[in-house]
Design a protein around this motif. Sequence first.
Motif, PDB file in Angstrom:
ATOM      1  N   UNK A  95      -4.266   3.973  -9.441  1.00  0.00           N
ATOM      2  CA  UNK A  95      -4.240   4.417  -8.050  1.00  0.00           C
ATOM      3  C   UNK A  95      -4.373   5.929  -7.954  1.00  0.00           C
ATOM      4  N   UNK A  96      -3.945   6.646  -9.015  1.00  0.00           N
ATOM      5  CA  UNK A  96      -4.133   8.095  -9.105  1.00  0.00           C
ATOM      6  C   UNK A  96      -4.732   8.420 -10.468  1.00  0.00           C
ATOM      7  N   UNK A 134      -4.008  -4.579 -17.995  1.00  0.00           N
ATOM      8  CA  UNK A 134      -2.764  -4.723 -17.243  1.00  0.00           C
ATOM      9  C   UNK A 134      -3.059  -4.572 -15.756  1.00  0.00           C
ATOM     10  N   UNK A 135      -2.442  -5.446 -14.927  1.00  0.00           N
ATOM     11  CA  UNK A 135      -2.798  -5.472 -13.514  1.00  0.00           C
ATOM     12  C   UNK A 135      -1.565  -5.423 -12.617  1.00  0.00           C
ATOM     13  N   UNK A 136      -1.747  -4.830 -11.452  1.00  0.00           N
ATOM     14  CA  UNK A 136      -0.789  -4.869 -10.360  1.00  0.00           C
ATOM     15  C   UNK A 136      -1.560  -5.217  -9.099  1.00  0.00           C
ATOM     16  N   UNK A 137      -1.004  -6.086  -8.263  1.00  0.00           N
ATOM     17  CA  UNK A 137      -1.690  -6.500  -7.047  1.00  0.00           C
ATOM     18  C   UNK A 137      -1.119  -5.745  -5.857  1.00  0.00           C
ATOM     19  N   UNK A 138      -1.960  -4.937  -5.209  1.00  0.00           N
ATOM     20  CA  UNK A 138      -1.547  -4.276  -3.972  1.00  0.00           C
ATOM     21  C   UNK A 138      -1.719  -5.265  -2.830  1.00  0.00           C
ATOM     22  N   UNK A 189       8.307   9.824  -6.537  1.00  0.00           N
ATOM     23  CA  UNK A 189       8.220   9.330  -5.156  1.00  0.00           C
ATOM     24  C   UNK A 189       7.875   7.843  -5.138  1.00  0.00           C
ATOM     25  N   UNK A 190       6.958   7.434  -6.006  1.00  0.00           N
ATOM     26  CA  UNK A 190       6.601   6.019  -6.090  1.00  0.00           C
ATOM     27  C   UNK A 190       7.788   5.176  -6.538  1.00  0.00           C
ATOM     28  N   UNK A 191       8.506   5.639  -7.557  1.00  0.00           N
ATOM     29  CA  UNK A 191       9.646   4.876  -8.058  1.00  0.00           C
ATOM     30  C   UNK A 191      10.756   4.793  -7.011  1.00  0.00           C
ATOM     31  N   UNK A 192      10.987   5.870  -6.276  1.00  0.00           N
ATOM     32  CA  UNK A 192      11.999   5.846  -5.218  1.00  0.00           C
ATOM     33  C   UNK A 192      11.584   4.905  -4.090  1.00  0.00           C
ATOM     34  N   UNK A 204       0.836  -1.210   0.000  1.00  0.00           N
ATOM     35  CA  UNK A 204       0.000   0.000   0.000  1.00  0.00           C
ATOM     36  C   UNK A 204       0.871   1.261   0.000  1.00  0.00           C
ATOM     37  N   UNK A 205       0.297   2.351  -0.456  1.00  0.00           N
ATOM     38  CA  UNK A 205       1.021   3.610  -0.494  1.00  0.00           C
ATOM     39  C   UNK A 205       2.090   3.604  -1.565  1.00  0.00           C
ATOM     40  N   UNK A 206       3.089   4.425  -1.384  1.00  0.00           N
ATOM     41  CA  UNK A 206       4.161   4.576  -2.372  1.00  0.00           C
ATOM     42  C   UNK A 206       5.336   3.669  -2.021  1.00  0.00           C
ATOM     43  N   UNK A 207       5.061   2.392  -1.801  1.00  0.00           N
ATOM     44  CA  UNK A 207       6.101   1.463  -1.376  1.00  0.00           C
ATOM     45  C   UNK A 207       6.020   0.175  -2.176  1.00  0.00           C
ATOM     46  N   UNK A 208       7.165  -0.280  -2.632  1.00  0.00           N
ATOM     47  CA  UNK A 208       7.238  -1.577  -3.266  1.00  0.00           C
ATOM     48  C   UNK A 208       7.176  -2.689  -2.231  1.00  0.00           C
TER      49      UNK A 208
END
Length: 253
Positions: free
Chosen positions: A169-170, A120-124, A184-187, A91-95
């Motif tokens: 997500x945004x 295309x999908x990403x699972x949080x 910020x997300x990539x970092x 969750x949030x801006x974290x891998x």
Amino acid sequence: MSRSSNEFFVGYLKTPPKLAVFLTVVSVLLVGLGIGGGFALLAGQPDYGDGGFKGGYKEHLGVLQAAPYPMLRLPPDEAHPDGRTILLSNPGKRGAQKRAAKHDGQIVDVGGVFITREGTRLLQVGGAAKIRPAKEPESIQGFVPAADVPLGPVTLRGEIVDTKCYLGAMRPGEGKVHRACANLCLMGGIPPMLAVFHENEAPTLLLLTNAAGEAFDAEILDYVAPYVSVEGELFRRGDLLMLRTDASRIGFL
């Protein structure tokens, strides 16, 4: 001397009738202008696709791979002859790197909510399971994820985005207005992707790694949001396209 017939406003007296009518008309016009302007702004916004959180909480059984970014590999089936590859994030801006590293190569249960855009999908990751050793691994006990399939050198044009925000997500999750958020997300470890746009078709999305097939470092941040040209080697991992490149092979257009 005759008395003036002009109406004059005095704060502690009743508003003169003509002035009251004038103020009512002006107020209605201003409110109407504000509402109309709001609708005009909405109508002028670009279409950011159908991305968003979809499907509610679900758990998935597969083999976890922590590199180059955390992902869950699922066996082939009739609809996915090459298998499925699901990118993961916290969750949030974290891998999900720290959580995934404990289970690299294991058969796991992963729970969470999909962020999906145009297929295309990403699972949080979250909920009861998060990432844990599978409770019932027998059904895929013999599954070994296939190696990356090389597809050759390519030169592609598009926009580098952070996967999570771009998929929904945004909104907007792309463009220069979103650049600071994307960086910020990539970092924080969210995987970067190259979105290659097509006329009258959904964009092609490619996971970006460095030339060695590892997670990108901070060099990529300078190229997020503007339209860029990227040279690299194309690979396929399950149903996921991956582009290996480096900062020296990315250029502004």
